[in-house]
Design a protein around this motif. Sequence first.
Motif, short mmCIF file in Angstrom:
data_model
loop_
_atom_site.label_atom_id
_atom_site.label_comp_id
_atom_site.label_asym_id
_atom_site.label_seq_id
_atom_site.Cartn_x
_atom_site.Cartn_y
_atom_site.Cartn_z
N GLN A 194 0.85 -1.18 0.00
CA GLN A 194 0.00 0.00 0.00
C GLN A 194 0.90 1.24 0.00
N THR A 238 -0.62 -1.08 -4.62
CA THR A 238 -1.79 -0.26 -4.89
C THR A 238 -1.62 1.09 -4.22
N SER A 266 2.04 4.58 -6.82
CA SER A 266 2.08 3.14 -7.07
C SER A 266 2.88 2.83 -8.34
N GLU A 294 -3.60 -0.06 -9.41
CA GLU A 294 -3.00 -1.25 -8.82
C GLU A 294 -2.17 -1.95 -9.88
#
Length: 293
Positions: free
Chosen positions: A71, A98, A104, A288
């Motif tokens: 994350q 993600t 990301s 993601e």
Amino acid sequence: MDARVHPTLASFDAATLDRLAADPVRNTVALTSLDRARRLPSADNPPTLITFHDNGEVVGSLIRTPPWPFQAADLPVAAADLAAQIAAEVDPEAPGVTGPRQKSHAFATAFATAFATAFATAFATAFAADRSFTESLATRLYRLGTLVPPTSPGTGRLATEADIELLGAWRKAFTREAVPEAPDEEATEIVRSSLRLGNGHALWEVDGTPVAWAAASLPQVGMTRVGPVYTPPEHRKHGYGAAVSALASQWALDQGATDVILFADLTNPISNSIYQRIGYQPLDDWAEFWWKR
């Protein structure tokens, strides 16, 4: 800039809890997943917890709660290379990352190089060659303004333990449809533990038959995230998804949430328009990325 890998969640919390809580909307995934890790700890799958420091001050963090991706919402873009180097060494089995798109993507790009450097094998070389990761999901983060419940046939209620088997099957179907790359999970047990944690699960029914489902997390520093939202294919195009989303959102407000948020798949214009019609406003785009294996 330097980094620290934390051996315990208590150590990580001491360094980051106030920081994450200061921006609960951006840090929604971290707050909810860490709350779950605290209250339902897993000795077999401990979280990966990394903080980044500049002149002794914490300036960012990166976490992963297996089996899910890293994350990156709190990851400074400037720390992407350092984060990827450490992550490749301490958690090479991570499936992806993600977070807000820029963060990301920066981490995914750096991780490919770092993985190849850390593991100088034929596999790692192949992993880093060509394009080593794929975009598995593009979403938009929304926050609720004024809730506008739709008029839809049927009635709503909160799910109970008697609904666990149904919701487990629906969660499995939702994951298969929306995130096919997601790791295997015991969907029924995920729902069971979610109810145990106090999260809200709303069901919409027509003539006593459940036709749609929406979950909402228990508020964390005023923030609740709605999702997943699922309507079986045979019940779609009747407004049930909007109705059950509004019901879950109202449950969150009743629990004291001041920020009710959700993610919508950008490839699904219908769900994006539905959420906006019931009062959600766009905030940010997330992405993601999953490694090719």
